[in-house]
Design a protein around this motif. Structure first.
Motif, PDB file in Angstrom:
ATOM      1  N   CYS A  12       0.849  -1.259   0.049  1.00  0.00           N
ATOM      2  CA  CYS A  12       0.095  -0.011  -0.131  1.00  0.00           C
ATOM      3  C   CYS A  12       0.749   1.200  -0.072  1.00  0.00           C
ATOM      4  CB  CYS A  12      -1.006  -0.231   1.281  1.00  0.00           C
ATOM      5  SG  CYS A  12      -2.353  -1.107   1.158  1.00  0.00           S
ATOM      6  N   ARG A  13       1.919   1.243   0.845  1.00  0.00           N
ATOM      7  CA  ARG A  13       2.783   2.453   0.908  1.00  0.00           C
ATOM      8  C   ARG A  13       3.666   2.730  -0.493  1.00  0.00           C
ATOM      9  NH1 ARG A  13       5.393   2.468   6.999  1.00  0.00           N
ATOM     10  NH2 ARG A  13       3.316   2.935   8.232  1.00  0.00           N
ATOM     11  N   ALA A  14       4.005   1.694  -1.095  1.00  0.00           N
ATOM     12  CA  ALA A  14       4.466   1.822  -2.412  1.00  0.00           C
ATOM     13  C   ALA A  14       3.591   2.057  -3.540  1.00  0.00           C
ATOM     14  CB  ALA A  14       5.118   0.218  -2.817  1.00  0.00           C
ATOM     15  N   GLN A  15       2.358   1.675  -3.326  1.00  0.00           N
ATOM     16  CA  GLN A  15       1.290   2.201  -4.555  1.00  0.00           C
ATOM     17  C   GLN A  15       0.929   3.490  -4.314  1.00  0.00           C
ATOM     18  OE1 GLN A  15      -1.433  -1.004  -3.728  1.00  0.00           O
ATOM     19  NE2 GLN A  15      -0.790  -2.271  -5.757  1.00  0.00           N
ATOM     20  N   VAL A  16       0.988   3.943  -2.904  1.00  0.00           N
ATOM     21  CA  VAL A  16       0.618   5.491  -3.167  1.00  0.00           C
ATOM     22  C   VAL A  16       1.641   6.497  -3.234  1.00  0.00           C
ATOM     23  CG1 VAL A  16      -1.464   4.754  -1.763  1.00  0.00           C
ATOM     24  CG2 VAL A  16       0.487   5.423  -0.418  1.00  0.00           C
ATOM     25  N   SER A  17       2.674   6.004  -3.263  1.00  0.00           N
ATOM     26  CA  SER A  17       3.872   6.726  -3.295  1.00  0.00           C
ATOM     27  C   SER A  17       3.980   7.492  -4.599  1.00  0.00           C
ATOM     28  CB  SER A  17       5.449   5.914  -3.069  1.00  0.00           C
ATOM     29  OG  SER A  17       6.393   6.608  -3.251  1.00  0.00           O
ATOM     30  N   THR A  18       4.453   8.843  -4.673  1.00  0.00           N
ATOM     31  CA  THR A  18       4.506   9.529  -5.953  1.00  0.00           C
ATOM     32  C   THR A  18       5.992   9.629  -6.333  1.00  0.00           C
ATOM     33  OG1 THR A  18       4.713  11.535  -4.728  1.00  0.00           O
ATOM     34  CG2 THR A  18       2.359  11.035  -5.381  1.00  0.00           C
ATOM     35  N   GLY A  19       6.695   9.137  -5.769  1.00  0.00           N
ATOM     36  CA  GLY A  19       8.174   8.980  -6.261  1.00  0.00           C
ATOM     37  C   GLY A  19       8.662   7.772  -6.613  1.00  0.00           C
ATOM     38  N   ALA A  20       9.971   7.635  -6.907  1.00  0.00           N
ATOM     39  CA  ALA A  20      10.328   6.323  -7.471  1.00  0.00           C
ATOM     40  C   ALA A  20      10.798   5.511  -6.111  1.00  0.00           C
ATOM     41  CB  ALA A  20      11.538   6.414  -8.423  1.00  0.00           C
ATOM     42  N   THR A  21       9.768   5.067  -5.330  1.00  0.00           N
ATOM     43  CA  THR A  21       9.981   4.279  -4.109  1.00  0.00           C
ATOM     44  C   THR A  21       9.866   2.995  -4.639  1.00  0.00           C
ATOM     45  OG1 THR A  21       9.540   6.379  -2.937  1.00  0.00           O
ATOM     46  CG2 THR A  21       9.548   4.047  -1.724  1.00  0.00           C
ATOM     47  N   SER A  22      10.601   1.997  -4.064  1.00  0.00           N
ATOM     48  CA  SER A  22      10.528   0.566  -4.343  1.00  0.00           C
ATOM     49  C   SER A  22      10.038  -0.079  -3.165  1.00  0.00           C
ATOM     50  CB  SER A  22      12.024  -0.092  -4.775  1.00  0.00           C
ATOM     51  OG  SER A  22      12.645  -0.033  -3.770  1.00  0.00           O
ATOM     52  N   SER A  23       9.448  -1.089  -3.327  1.00  0.00           N
ATOM     53  CA  SER A  23       9.099  -1.967  -2.077  1.00  0.00           C
ATOM     54  C   SER A  23      10.106  -2.163  -1.191  1.00  0.00           C
ATOM     55  CB  SER A  23       8.210  -3.274  -2.579  1.00  0.00           C
ATOM     56  OG  SER A  23       7.074  -3.049  -3.426  1.00  0.00           O
ATOM     57  N   TRP A  24      11.254  -2.547  -1.603  1.00  0.00           N
ATOM     58  CA  TRP A  24      12.410  -2.794  -0.760  1.00  0.00           C
ATOM     59  C   TRP A  24      12.772  -1.817  -0.158  1.00  0.00           C
ATOM     60  CZ3 TRP A  24      12.681  -7.916  -0.203  1.00  0.00           C
ATOM     61  CH2 TRP A  24      12.476  -8.615  -1.460  1.00  0.00           C
ATOM     62  N   SER A  25      12.916  -0.680  -0.504  1.00  0.00           N
ATOM     63  CA  SER A  25      13.244   0.539   0.391  1.00  0.00           C
ATOM     64  C   SER A  25      12.320   1.062   1.217  1.00  0.00           C
ATOM     65  CB  SER A  25      13.297   1.741  -0.758  1.00  0.00           C
ATOM     66  OG  SER A  25      12.463   2.091  -1.528  1.00  0.00           O
ATOM     67  N   ILE A  26      10.932   0.741   1.099  1.00  0.00           N
ATOM     68  CA  ILE A  26       9.884   0.948   1.959  1.00  0.00           C
ATOM     69  C   ILE A  26       9.978  -0.046   3.122  1.00  0.00           C
ATOM     70  CG2 ILE A  26       7.395   0.903   2.597  1.00  0.00           C
ATOM     71  CD1 ILE A  26       6.975   1.949  -0.173  1.00  0.00           C
ATOM     72  N   ALA A  27      10.246  -1.460   2.774  1.00  0.00           N
ATOM     73  CA  ALA A  27      10.207  -2.456   3.902  1.00  0.00           C
ATOM     74  C   ALA A  27      11.621  -2.053   4.665  1.00  0.00           C
ATOM     75  CB  ALA A  27      10.501  -3.552   3.131  1.00  0.00           C
ATOM     76  N   ARG A  28      12.728  -1.696   4.087  1.00  0.00           N
ATOM     77  CA  ARG A  28      13.958  -1.539   4.726  1.00  0.00           C
ATOM     78  C   ARG A  28      13.951  -0.358   5.863  1.00  0.00           C
ATOM     79  NH1 ARG A  28      17.013  -0.079   0.672  1.00  0.00           N
ATOM     80  NH2 ARG A  28      16.609   2.195   1.157  1.00  0.00           N
ATOM     81  N   ASP A  29      13.389   0.830   5.014  1.00  0.00           N
ATOM     82  CA  ASP A  29      13.203   1.851   6.069  1.00  0.00           C
ATOM     83  C   ASP A  29      12.307   1.778   7.134  1.00  0.00           C
ATOM     84  OD1 ASP A  29      15.005   3.433   4.183  1.00  0.00           O
ATOM     85  OD2 ASP A  29      13.180   4.360   3.174  1.00  0.00           O
TER      86      ASP A  29
END
Length: 302
Positions: free
Chosen positions: A122-139
């Protein structure tokens, strides 16, 4: 590994590959003004605006492809074992109440995988930048640890238990009503597709308001939303005349999120995106059940 594990895993991965574009639209429609400023409120409801570039079609798909395959494997293994424990045959169940209970237990068992997978997706899908699933999980892991990945896990587990109860119940009900011993292989395959699609639609219709709340709970960022969103919330709530500062923001719980969503956007918000979701659910679950049934027959023969 048992046959139902691999059949469930592969069917889950296939479903995500097919349904991710429409799932992205569904998530953004549910998020609404929670992730967009007041000037972007109309774009949250616009179908075409959700496909701003080609990469958007697969945004947030990495976590579900890996996670949903495992989730589906856990789901089908737990469902089959529970139904057997209840004294019914998973291949041809006779008691639909037992089917619902086994499905609900199976859905509850998927919590360990579904909660972090849904949060990252969900966080990756609503992100407006070039944010990956991996970076969201890591952060999320670095900032909050394992607890952060399971934020919103309570509403997720309730949604999954109720939803998967109706999932298996509606599939078996429609299958028993449609199939006969005289069906040819082609007719049987078509009926599996139809029953699977109907099961998907029934499932999402039964839990969609819960899913809206879950989405809004999970997309809340650690540091709060953007200043534009905070100012909009302040205006809607008519709380503080001066701009609300980010440090005042605290993430809301499930009941607080549901109450605030209703107060700000009314009852209709709990069903926004249901049409898109129903189309996706029919296609994805028709394919998933077809792949599952086909893999089960193939693996049992081998």
């Amino acid at each position: 590994m048992p046959a139902d594990f691999w059949a469930g895993y592969l069917s889950g991965a296939a479903g995500i590959l097919i349904g991710n574009p429409l799932d992205l639209v569904k998530t953004r429609l549910q998020a609404g003004t929670a992730v967009s400023g007041p000037d972007d409120a109309s774009s949250a409801r616009n179908f075409r605006s959700n496909f701003d570039r080609a990469g958007t079609l697969v945004r947030g798909a990495t976590a579900p492809i890996l996670g949903y395959g495992a989730l589906n494997a856990i789901l089908f293994v737990t469902y089959n074992r529970c139904l057997t424990h209840f004294g019914d045959d998973p291949a041809v169940p006779n008691n639909l109440w037992k089917v619902w209970c086994a499905g609900a237990i199976g859905g509850l068992a998927t919590f360990v995988v579904s909660a972090p997978t849904e949060l990252v997706k969900c966080r990756a899908q609503v992100s407006t930048g070039a944010t990956s699933s991996w970076s969201i999980a890591r952060d999320t892991w670095m900032r909050e640890g394992i607890r952060g990945l399971y934020y919103g896990g309570g509403i997720t587990s309730i949604r999954d238990a109720v939803g998967y109860g109706f999932y298996f119940w509606s599939y078996e009900l429609s299958k028993q009503a449609m199939t006969t011993t005289e069906d040819t292989d082609r007719q049987a395959a078509l009926k599996v597709l139809l029953c699977g699609g109907l099961a998907g639609v029934v499932t999402w219709a039964s839990i969609f308001p819960l899913d809206v709340v879950k989405t809004r709970v999970q997309i809340q960022a650690v540091d709060g939303p953007s200043p534009a969103v905070l100012e909009e919330w302040s205006r809607l709530l008519q709380s503080e005349p001066e701009p609300v500062r980010a440090e005042k923001f605290r993430r809301l719980g499930t009941f607080q999120t549901a109450r605030q969503t209703y107060q700000n956007e009314g009852l209709a918000i709990f069903f926004r995106g249901l049409g898109v979701c129903s189309i996706r659910a029919f296609v994805v679950n028709a394919v998933q059940w077809a792949v599952y049934e086909w893999m089960m027959r193939l693996l049992k023969q081998e």
